[in-house]
Design a protein around this motif. Structure first.
Motif, PDB file in Angstrom:
ATOM      1  N   ASP A  80     -54.510  10.830 -43.297  1.00  0.00           N
ATOM      2  CA  ASP A  80     -54.607  12.297 -43.740  1.00  0.00           C
ATOM      3  C   ASP A  80     -53.864  12.101 -44.730  1.00  0.00           C
ATOM      4  OD1 ASP A  80     -54.058  14.842 -43.448  1.00  0.00           O
ATOM      5  OD2 ASP A  80     -51.983  14.898 -43.347  1.00  0.00           O
ATOM      6  N   TYR A  83     -51.130  11.970 -46.876  1.00  0.00           N
ATOM      7  CA  TYR A  83     -50.135  12.661 -46.691  1.00  0.00           C
ATOM      8  C   TYR A  83     -49.441  11.883 -45.607  1.00  0.00           C
ATOM      9  CZ  TYR A  83     -50.959  17.333 -49.540  1.00  0.00           C
ATOM     10  OH  TYR A  83     -51.009  17.548 -49.792  1.00  0.00           O
ATOM     11  N   HIS A 123     -42.182  13.260 -43.737  1.00  0.00           N
ATOM     12  CA  HIS A 123     -43.066  11.632 -42.661  1.00  0.00           C
ATOM     13  C   HIS A 123     -43.272  11.114 -43.633  1.00  0.00           C
ATOM     14  CE1 HIS A 123     -46.062  15.209 -42.927  1.00  0.00           C
ATOM     15  NE2 HIS A 123     -46.705  14.554 -43.604  1.00  0.00           N
ATOM     16  N   PHE A 163     -50.861  18.715 -35.514  1.00  0.00           N
ATOM     17  CA  PHE A 163     -52.764  18.322 -35.631  1.00  0.00           C
ATOM     18  C   PHE A 163     -53.382  18.387 -33.904  1.00  0.00           C
ATOM     19  CE2 PHE A 163     -52.504  15.691 -39.581  1.00  0.00           C
ATOM     20  CZ  PHE A 163     -52.104  16.975 -40.248  1.00  0.00           C
ATOM     21  N   PHE A 181     -47.001  15.837 -37.565  1.00  0.00           N
ATOM     22  CA  PHE A 181     -48.569  15.490 -37.646  1.00  0.00           C
ATOM     23  C   PHE A 181     -49.282  14.429 -36.583  1.00  0.00           C
ATOM     24  CE2 PHE A 181     -46.168  18.222 -40.415  1.00  0.00           C
ATOM     25  CZ  PHE A 181     -46.864  19.311 -41.075  1.00  0.00           C
ATOM     26  N   GLN A 185     -47.909   9.345 -38.206  1.00  0.00           N
ATOM     27  CA  GLN A 185     -46.895  10.075 -39.711  1.00  0.00           C
ATOM     28  C   GLN A 185     -45.503  10.387 -38.976  1.00  0.00           C
ATOM     29  OE1 GLN A 185     -50.130  13.070 -40.462  1.00  0.00           O
ATOM     30  NE2 GLN A 185     -50.092  12.586 -42.199  1.00  0.00           N
ATOM     31  N   ARG A 215     -45.007  19.820 -55.614  1.00  0.00           N
ATOM     32  CA  ARG A 215     -45.356  20.938 -55.523  1.00  0.00           C
ATOM     33  C   ARG A 215     -44.580  19.230 -53.989  1.00  0.00           C
ATOM     34  NH1 ARG A 215     -47.617  19.763 -49.894  1.00  0.00           N
ATOM     35  NH2 ARG A 215     -49.016  20.907 -49.140  1.00  0.00           N
ATOM     36  N   ASP A 217     -44.060  18.445 -49.658  1.00  0.00           N
ATOM     37  CA  ASP A 217     -44.861  18.838 -48.352  1.00  0.00           C
ATOM     38  C   ASP A 217     -43.971  19.235 -47.068  1.00  0.00           C
ATOM     39  OD1 ASP A 217     -47.619  18.537 -47.077  1.00  0.00           O
ATOM     40  OD2 ASP A 217     -46.627  17.226 -46.579  1.00  0.00           O
ATOM     41  N   VAL A 218     -44.466  20.449 -46.523  1.00  0.00           N
ATOM     42  CA  VAL A 218     -43.622  20.302 -45.426  1.00  0.00           C
ATOM     43  C   VAL A 218     -41.953  20.214 -45.563  1.00  0.00           C
ATOM     44  CG1 VAL A 218     -43.436  19.743 -42.677  1.00  0.00           C
ATOM     45  CG2 VAL A 218     -45.424  19.048 -44.015  1.00  0.00           C
ATOM     46  N   GLU A 277     -44.051  23.704 -49.539  1.00  0.00           N
ATOM     47  CA  GLU A 277     -44.596  25.083 -48.972  1.00  0.00           C
ATOM     48  C   GLU A 277     -43.994  24.577 -47.806  1.00  0.00           C
ATOM     49  OE1 GLU A 277     -48.800  22.692 -45.797  1.00  0.00           O
ATOM     50  OE2 GLU A 277     -46.880  21.767 -46.226  1.00  0.00           O
ATOM     51  N   HIS A 338     -56.602  22.995 -49.948  1.00  0.00           N
ATOM     52  CA  HIS A 338     -57.080  21.638 -49.660  1.00  0.00           C
ATOM     53  C   HIS A 338     -56.988  21.522 -47.272  1.00  0.00           C
ATOM     54  CE1 HIS A 338     -52.738  20.480 -49.555  1.00  0.00           C
ATOM     55  NE2 HIS A 338     -53.271  19.854 -48.586  1.00  0.00           N
ATOM     56  N   ASP A 339     -56.152  23.073 -47.478  1.00  0.00           N
ATOM     57  CA  ASP A 339     -55.798  23.300 -45.768  1.00  0.00           C
ATOM     58  C   ASP A 339     -56.722  24.250 -45.113  1.00  0.00           C
ATOM     59  OD1 ASP A 339     -53.771  20.822 -45.758  1.00  0.00           O
ATOM     60  OD2 ASP A 339     -52.356  22.045 -46.028  1.00  0.00           O
ATOM     61  N   ARG A 406     -61.053  20.236 -41.675  1.00  0.00           N
ATOM     62  CA  ARG A 406     -60.563  20.884 -43.402  1.00  0.00           C
ATOM     63  C   ARG A 406     -60.995  19.698 -44.105  1.00  0.00           C
ATOM     64  NH1 ARG A 406     -54.341  19.654 -42.907  1.00  0.00           N
ATOM     65  NH2 ARG A 406     -54.850  17.816 -41.662  1.00  0.00           N
ATOM     66  N   ARG A 410     -62.852  19.835 -48.857  1.00  0.00           N
ATOM     67  CA  ARG A 410     -62.789  19.202 -50.114  1.00  0.00           C
ATOM     68  C   ARG A 410     -63.833  17.786 -50.652  1.00  0.00           C
ATOM     69  NH1 ARG A 410     -57.869  16.684 -45.403  1.00  0.00           N
ATOM     70  NH2 ARG A 410     -55.886  18.793 -46.151  1.00  0.00           N
TER      71      ARG A 410
HETATM   72  C1  NOJ Z   1     -50.050  19.753 -45.703  1.00  0.00           C
HETATM   73  C2  NOJ Z   1     -50.560  19.761 -46.740  1.00  0.00           C
HETATM   74  O1  NOJ Z   1     -50.802  20.819 -46.670  1.00  0.00           O
HETATM   75  C3  NOJ Z   1     -51.494  18.761 -45.428  1.00  0.00           C
HETATM   76  O2  NOJ Z   1     -52.246  18.163 -45.928  1.00  0.00           O
HETATM   77  C4  NOJ Z   1     -50.951  17.902 -44.704  1.00  0.00           C
HETATM   78  O3  NOJ Z   1     -51.946  17.600 -43.368  1.00  0.00           O
HETATM   79  C5  NOJ Z   1     -49.764  18.310 -43.709  1.00  0.00           C
HETATM   80  N1  NOJ Z   1     -48.622  19.218 -44.623  1.00  0.00           N
HETATM   81  C6  NOJ Z   1     -48.425  16.945 -43.592  1.00  0.00           C
HETATM   82  O4  NOJ Z   1     -48.269  16.030 -44.195  1.00  0.00           O
END
Ligand code: NOJ
Length: 543
Positions: A80, A83, A123, A163, A181, A185, A215, A217-218, A277, A338-339, A406, A410
């Motif tokens: 991923d 990630y 994760h 996902f 996810f 993960q 930053r 994540d999650v 996030e 990026h998402d 996505r 990218r």
């Molecule tokens: C948010 C991230 O921005 C994304 O790219 C990622 O797939 C998920 N979290 C899982 O880590």
């Protein structure tokens, strides 16, 4: 540096310093997001890396941003986009090594830039040594750091992976494990203290190397309902964020104590910050993650997810200002990442989409708070069409192709008009294909074109740096028909109005004061009014 920034003089920037001595830098910073794999390839293997990013730091200083957030740079299972982390205190050899990261921090600092890393606490990769130990022995201490359930016909509950498909997969010995996810993960169990202890080590490892923060994540995940009860409703990728329908998986109250602990660690390293996030539907819930003793900021994704409409943008701006204002935190505005599909495409594509993306940039850069600019948005890149056979994103595969994924935001950054668009230092197959015609967006071209998106961003960033009413202070929002006005007032009483015509007809705007900047070079003004074309924004300095 490889690009010639012909017509615009490279600004001399001071060493890293706060915008005003009394306000921490992150409250009004412009943070540039680098998707490392796609930014610049310094060793010629077709994959962006730290050497490439280092070679482009002068570009970022010239552009005028304050900090650079890099997407995960860690050794990863590759499921991923990084990630899925295998080792949190190392650099993936594809990107360089820890010495390269230290050099990046030092070189950035010399140019007045700060480096912010991504950290992924929800994760790990399934290849992480903990998960491997947990697979080998269900009674190991490592197994307690994940969510396993005994073999049974059905998964333990109705939770879904973001996902696609169920959030539970089976181990080879028939146990279930949780992954919100991809299956690669597995979610960590934050009720096990060993998990928290290890992340604290990770934070200090990188803070000791001079990074300016993370930053996260999650950041709304980590803890799950203790009884793993069923969610009342289904997940929908079209919502602003998660709400009560997904109440058992996200936003558990215990998570806030993690951020209090992480904040106390950052407090030991002055000038560092955390930005979370937090994908929750209610902006007031998002803002709670940025209370004074928690993370410094949490992203406001409303503009990222809003269609081009005056109601939606006005509501997005107002609700964020109210929610973050109530906890005393700055809003962290986001228009691209990026998402999500690129703005130009989201806002309609072609000339109209580009005009709207230019206008949206002026709106975001006027608003008080920090602004996050995704690499390539300053070039007006559209969402690229990536052929299915070249796609990498698990969203595409897990949805059986129903969701495009996505990858289109990218693809490699275009630096010059050469066949490989200057992405790699020598001819190499890029990890995602460079779209046809990508050279038209190249940095070297746009830096010589006074009407380009790149020069608009650069001018806007220079004005924001210079004018106290841009990027900090107070803002009020009003609408008239399809025209959105945000009036930004600085502590010294000076004010700038950002007026955005979101409709399809020219609108006349009363123009006391000076036009500082317009997103459309054909804006006309008489002494008392400005004729604002459709899809256009202006900055008017009052007084
Ligand atoms: C948010 C991230 O921005 C994304 O790219 C990622 O797939 C998920 N979290 C899982 O880590």
């Amino acid at each position: 540096m490889a690009v010639r920034l012909a017509t615009v003089r490279t600004a001399t920037r001071p060493q890293v310093a706060a915008r005003t001595s009394s306000s921490p830098w992150w409250r009004s910073a412009v943070v540039y997001q680098v998707y490392l794999r796609s930014f610049a390839d310094g060793n010629g293997d077709g994959i962006g890396d730290l050497a490439g990013l280092r070679s482009r730091l002068p570009y970022l200083a010239w552009l005028g941003v304050d900090a650079v957030w890099i997407n995960p740079h860690y050794p990863s299972g590759g499921a991923d986009g990084g990630y899925d982390i295998v080792d949190y205190r190392a650099v993936d050899p594809e990107y360089g090594d820890v010495a390269d990261l230290e050099a990046l921090v030092a070189e950035a600092r010399a140019l007045g830039l700060r480096i912010v890393l991504d950290v992924v606490p929800n994760h790990t990769s399934d290849r992480h040594p903990w998960f491997q130990a947990a697979l080998a022995d269900p009674d190991s201490p490592e197994a307690a750091r994940y969510h396993f359930a005994p073999p049974s016909e059905e998964p333990p509950n109705n939770w879904q992976s973001l996902f696609g498909g169920p959030a539970w997969s089976r181990t080879p010995d028939g146990r279930w494990y949780l992954h919100l996810f991809a299956p690669e993960q597995p979610d960590l169990n934050w009720r096990d203290p060993a998990v928290a202890a290890d992340f604290e080590r990770t934070l200090r490892f990188w803070l000791d190397r001079g990074v300016s923060g993370f930053r996260v994540d999650v950041a709304y995940g980590l803890f799950k309902d203790a009884g793993l009860r069923n969610n009342p409703g289904a997940y929908s990728p079209t919502l602003f964020g998660h709400g009560p329908e997904q109440a058992m998986t996200w936003n558990q109250p215990e998570v806030h104590d993690v951020w209090r602990q992480w904040r106390s660690i950052c407090d030991e390293y002055p000038g560092t910050m955390l930005v979370g996030e937090v994908c929750l539907a209610d902006p007031r819930e998002v803002a709670l993650y940025s209370r004074p003793d928690e993370m410094h900021q949490s992203f406001s994704f409303r503009l990222l997810k809003s269609p081009w409409s005056v109601e939606s943008f006005a509501d997005g701006v107002r609700s964020a200002l109210d929610a973050f204002g109530a906890v005393g935190a700055p809003v962290s505005w986001v228009l691209g990442n990026h998402d999500k599909d690129r703005q130009v495409t989201r806002f309609g594509g072609g000339a109209v989409g580009t005009a709207r993306a230019r206008a949206a940039a002026l709106l975001m850069l006027a608003l008080p708070g920090s602004a996050y600019v995704y690499a390539g948005d300053e070039l007006g890149l559209p969402q690229a069409v990536v052929p299915d056979e070249a796609k990498r994103d698990p969203i595409f595969f897990r949805s059986g192709g129903a969701r495009p994924g996505r990858d289109g935001c990218r693809v490699p950054m275009p630096w010059n008009p050469s066949p490989g668009v200057g992405f790699s230092t020598r001819p190499a197959e890029p990890w995602l294909p460079v779209p046809d015609g990508w050279d038209r967006y190249a940095v070297s071209r746009q830096s010589r074109d006074g009407g380009s998106m790149l020069i608009l961003y650069r001018r806007a960033l220079a004005l924001r740096e210079a004018h106290p009413a841009l990027g900090s202070g107070e803002a009020t929002v009003s609408t008239r028909g399809d025209v959105l006005t945000v009036r930004c007032t600085a502590a010294d009483g000076s004010a700038v109005r950002c007026v955005v015509n979101m409709g399809s007809e020219t609108s006349l705007v009363r123009s006391r004061g000076t036009v500082l900047l317009a997103s459309n070079t054909s804006v006309r003004r008489s002494s008392a009014t400005v004729a604002l074309p459709p899809h256009t924004a202006i900055w008017l300095a009052e007084g």
